[in-house]
Enzyme design. Sequence first.
Site: not given
Ligand code: GLU
Length: 424
Positions: A113
């Site tokens: 993240k």
């Molecule tokens: N931010 C989204 C999540 O928390 C998508 C992450 C992604 O598509 O890599 O799952």
Amino acid sequence: MSKAVISSLYDSDVFRMACRQFDQAADAINLAEDIRDRTKYPRRCIAVSLPVRRDDGSVTVFEGYRVQHSLSTGPSKGGIRFHENVTLGEVAALAMWMSWKCSLVGLPYGGAKGGVIVNPRELSPTELEHLSRRYMQELIGFVGPQLDIPAPDVGTNEQIMAWMMDTYSNHMGHISPGVVTGKPISLGGSQGRREATGFGVAHLVGKYLEDMRIPIAKATVAIQGFGNVGSETALALSAMGARIIAVSDYMGGVHNAKGLNIKKAMAYVQYAGVLKDFEGGEAISNEQLLELECTVLVPAALERVITEKNAPKLRCRLLAEAANGPTTNAANKIIENRGDIELIPDVLCNSGGVIVSYFEWLQNLQSFYWGRDEVLEKLKGILDKAKESVEYQKRKFKFGRRLAALTLGIARVAEAKQKRGLFP
Ligand code: GLU
């Protein structure tokens, strides 16, 4: 034996919450002691300063992070959040959850993240572009289609992904669409990615309501959060015949027991920026929304909004966690003890986003693009299989549904680490 001290770097309520969830899951499956800490703690984090030239000529330095929790089963994967309350600990917790999520639904990724401490609403489009490009510039060397693949999260969108992909590609000397997902379709984005998370939430809600023998046409829905995930969930559930009685954003929400017109609400937000003063219903606060009587409650905004304070007051039958980490551990216990609310845990509920991100990455690597129907059919297939495995685990070990999902996700990551050795 000396204990890991790594957690001091990330120490925060939300990181402790994610660690506690891990500990409970590890205990429940008797995970070997010597594999626990290295499965639990992030592999690495990168903290960067981001100087941005403002429109008035001055320079502001923003702070950004990327936490790569696990790289044991493939590149790491996860969104980038632009929000004024971002902390390293929050980003680390979100990266952990990405690992369990990807593992649970069987994607060949570890979790990651990113985050920047900024209120993107306070930046002009040019400033936002400079910030996005600078963030990617600082991460070159740590990201890439085989290394770490960012995507949108709270406060970021397709345009920001396009700028980041462009910055990375210019550095490489060739276009490299597989470095980020959630791009515009014209730049290698996937059909269905924009609506994927909300579509997936709605699909799972439909399946669980079926299990609960509640016809979707009789279901009422309250949704906290009207960003990409909340609005697409609302749209998909209303298309399935449910009645959306309340939606909200950070400024507050609207409530109408007869049902809201979601398309109109989305058009209004496009123009006004926020739901405030949307005429389809009465004003309601975020706290009130969570306590509304409804069939399905969907927290689709930030972490830790369902707490020990409001958990006893929830009046829903199904709690669908479209956000990551919306329910504190204390609230989770209260909900389990109440026994009258079914829960779709975040790692399952919102996994549609990263699943279609995986499809996008596959299409980028192959330069071969799929149609929307194909994307959504494949998405449903993966979600159904993941749901089935969670239900099986839940029955087999008499676990709550969150524990069932987390133990499945964690066990696979731990096994991969065990089989590879100490390095990954
Ligand atoms: N931010 C989204 C999540 O928390 C998508 C992450 C992604 O598509 O890599 O799952």
